[in-house]
Design an enzyme around this catalytic site. Structure first.
Site, PDB file in Angstrom:
ATOM      1  N   ALA A   1       4.306  -9.816 -16.469  1.00 15.93           N
ATOM      2  CA  ALA A   1       5.592 -10.315 -15.987  1.00 15.93           C
ATOM      3  C   ALA A   1       6.185  -9.337 -14.991  1.00 15.93           C
ATOM      4  O   ALA A   1       6.896  -8.400 -15.371  1.00 15.93           O
ATOM      5  CB  ALA A   1       6.538 -10.559 -17.170  1.00 15.93           C
TER       6      ALA A   1
ATOM      7  N   GLY B   1      10.210 -10.455  -5.681  1.00 18.02           N
ATOM      8  CA  GLY B   1       8.828 -10.898  -5.606  1.00 18.02           C
ATOM      9  C   GLY B   1       7.920  -9.741  -5.257  1.00 18.02           C
ATOM     10  O   GLY B   1       7.603  -8.896  -6.089  1.00 18.02           O
TER      11      GLY B   1
ATOM     12  N   GLU C   1      -6.610  -5.940  -8.351  1.00 21.56           N
ATOM     13  CA  GLU C   1      -6.022  -7.287  -8.357  1.00 21.56           C
ATOM     14  C   GLU C   1      -6.243  -7.968  -7.009  1.00 21.56           C
ATOM     15  O   GLU C   1      -6.626  -9.138  -6.939  1.00 21.56           O
ATOM     16  CB  GLU C   1      -4.531  -7.214  -8.675  1.00 21.56           C
ATOM     17  CG  GLU C   1      -3.855  -8.572  -8.629  1.00 21.56           C
ATOM     18  CD  GLU C   1      -2.379  -8.526  -8.984  1.00 21.56           C
ATOM     19  OE1 GLU C   1      -1.713  -9.568  -8.868  1.00 21.56           O
ATOM     20  OE2 GLU C   1      -1.878  -7.448  -9.371  1.00 21.56           O
TER      21      GLU C   1
ATOM     22  N   GLU D   1       2.134 -10.660   4.462  1.00 19.97           N
ATOM     23  CA  GLU D   1       2.993  -9.833   5.311  1.00 19.97           C
ATOM     24  C   GLU D   1       3.132  -8.425   4.732  1.00 19.97           C
ATOM     25  O   GLU D   1       3.101  -7.424   5.467  1.00 19.97           O
ATOM     26  CB  GLU D   1       4.366 -10.488   5.469  1.00 19.97           C
ATOM     27  CG  GLU D   1       4.375 -11.758   6.312  1.00 19.97           C
ATOM     28  CD  GLU D   1       3.776 -12.968   5.614  1.00 19.97           C
ATOM     29  OE1 GLU D   1       3.381 -13.917   6.297  1.00 19.97           O
ATOM     30  OE2 GLU D   1       3.705 -12.975   4.361  1.00 19.97           O
TER      31      GLU D   1
END
Length: 378
Positions: free
Chosen positions: A125, A132, A243, A368
């Site tokens: 989480a 974000g 990741e 970005e």
């Protein structure tokens, strides 16, 4: 085509078993899972029995002690079949390493065997309604009260959130300290005050359960802190290259699958008395995609090789994530175009893959942000 040399015969045998497993236990049911908004819980335990979860974890916790390429095989085969509802990689390659690298021995022995068996489904989480890609903007707090931390806040867009039994929560232990005030906690789903919100309805990846999570005076033992207080942001930065590599691996496999579907379709579909594949525009588009995918494959395979040696740095992982996902979206858009009207029909895999792909440029850090990371390293 340049042959892949990264995988051994043992990896390829594992690939065959993974492919067989997915074709039997997942592919026939994925359309139904898209309608219900999550995959069947039983798939997790079956995958655990098949050795598909957390294969890299050491044998002392019940794992196989395998290298990262076994995880890569699972990611590639899931992506090849367009089974985007299956959140195995997040569980195995993102959550499990945090527990392995930063958890106490007690936490590792308590939780890792359950992750390996599929008894426990996990999530992480990070994202909040107002935070974000900028993880320093996290508002969720964790305040030490005696022998417990009290967590308050909310999270959103949490993959595996609906089914999760165990969640790593990113929280501020010192809101005034910026990045150095961030810590990571293990929170079990049945802890009082921890509530799961609605499953979020997405444009794509409809079978992947994505949820809101709410924490109201959630008390966890201080032993559930991962690593040291205030080191959470540093831990996140250390783990993010893997990741982002997993995202790149899946993106390339998805693009490869889309090209194969499109080759088959354009060879069979007729227009003006000949196969669509016989038109020069089609041939050139297919040639361009095949070339760009090959370039991407060589680069991502090199990134995997570097990762096996512990040499994949943050900027290079960012390059892989940004470039592979941009390529994936470009390829899928071209493939939809070559399918014509059928490319926009949900029953065709290309349509679902196209819808599923768009978020790849957003999650694990927007592209970005990836470019900002790369630019800072120049």
């Amino acid at each position: 085509m340049i042959p892949r040399t990264l995988f051994s015969s043992e990896h390829e045998l594992f690939r065959e078993s993974v492919r067989t497993f997915l074709e039997k236990h997942a592919a026939p049911f994925h359309a139904q899972w898209e309608k219900q908004g999550y995959i069947d819980r039983s798939l997790w335990s079956r995958a655990g029995e098949a050795g598909m979860l957390c294969s890299h974890l050491p044998e002392e916790y019940g794992g196989l002690g395998a290298d990262f390429l076994y995880s890569a095989v699972v990611i590639e085969e899931i992506s090849r079949l367009g089974l985007t509802g299956i959140g195995f990689s997040l569980h195995s390659d993102i959550v499990a390493p945090y527990i392995l690298h930063y958890g106490s021995e007690a936490l590792k022995h308590k939780y890792l065997p359950k992750l390996i068996s599929g008894e426990s489904v996990t999530a992480i989480a990070m994202t909040e309604p107002g935070a974000g890609s900028d993880l320093q903007g996290v508002k969720t707090t964790a305040v030490l009260d005696g022998d417990e931390y009290v967590i308050n806040g909310s999270k959103t867009f949490i993959t595996n959130g609906f089914l999760a039994d165990l969640v790593i929560v990113v929280a501020k232990t010192d809101p005034k300290a910026g990045a150095k005030g961030t810590s990571l906690f293990l929170v079990e789903a049945d802890t009082p005050g921890f509530d799961k919100g609605k499953r979020l309805e997405k444009v794509g990846m409809k079978a992947q359960d994505t949820s809101e999570l709410f924490f109201q005076n959630v008390r966890v033992p201080k032993e559930n802190l991962l690593g040291q207080v205030g080191m959470g942001f540093a831990y996140l930065m250390q783990e993010l290259p893997q990741e982002r590599l997993t995202v790149a691996i899946g993106a390339l496999s998805s693009a490869e699958a889309a090209l194969q579907w499109t080759l088959e379709y354009t060879r069979e579909r007729k227009a003006f008395g000949k196969a669509i594949a016989d038109f020069q525009n089609t041939r050139f588009k297919l040639a361009e995609m095949a070339t760009e995918i090959q370039i991407g494959r060589v680069f991502v395979d090199k990134c995997m090789a570097l990762h096996l040696e512990g040499k994949l740095d943050v900027p290079t992982a960012a390059m892989a994530k940004y470039w592979a996902t941009d390529l994936q979206c470009k390829v899928l858009d071209e493939c939809v175009q070559l399918h014509g009207g059928y490319g926009f029909m949900w029953e065709y895999p290309i349509a679902r893959a196209w819808a599923d792909a768009r978020v790849q440029r957003i999650y694990a850090g927007t592209n970005e942000i990836m470019k900002e990371i790369i630019a800072r390293a120049l």
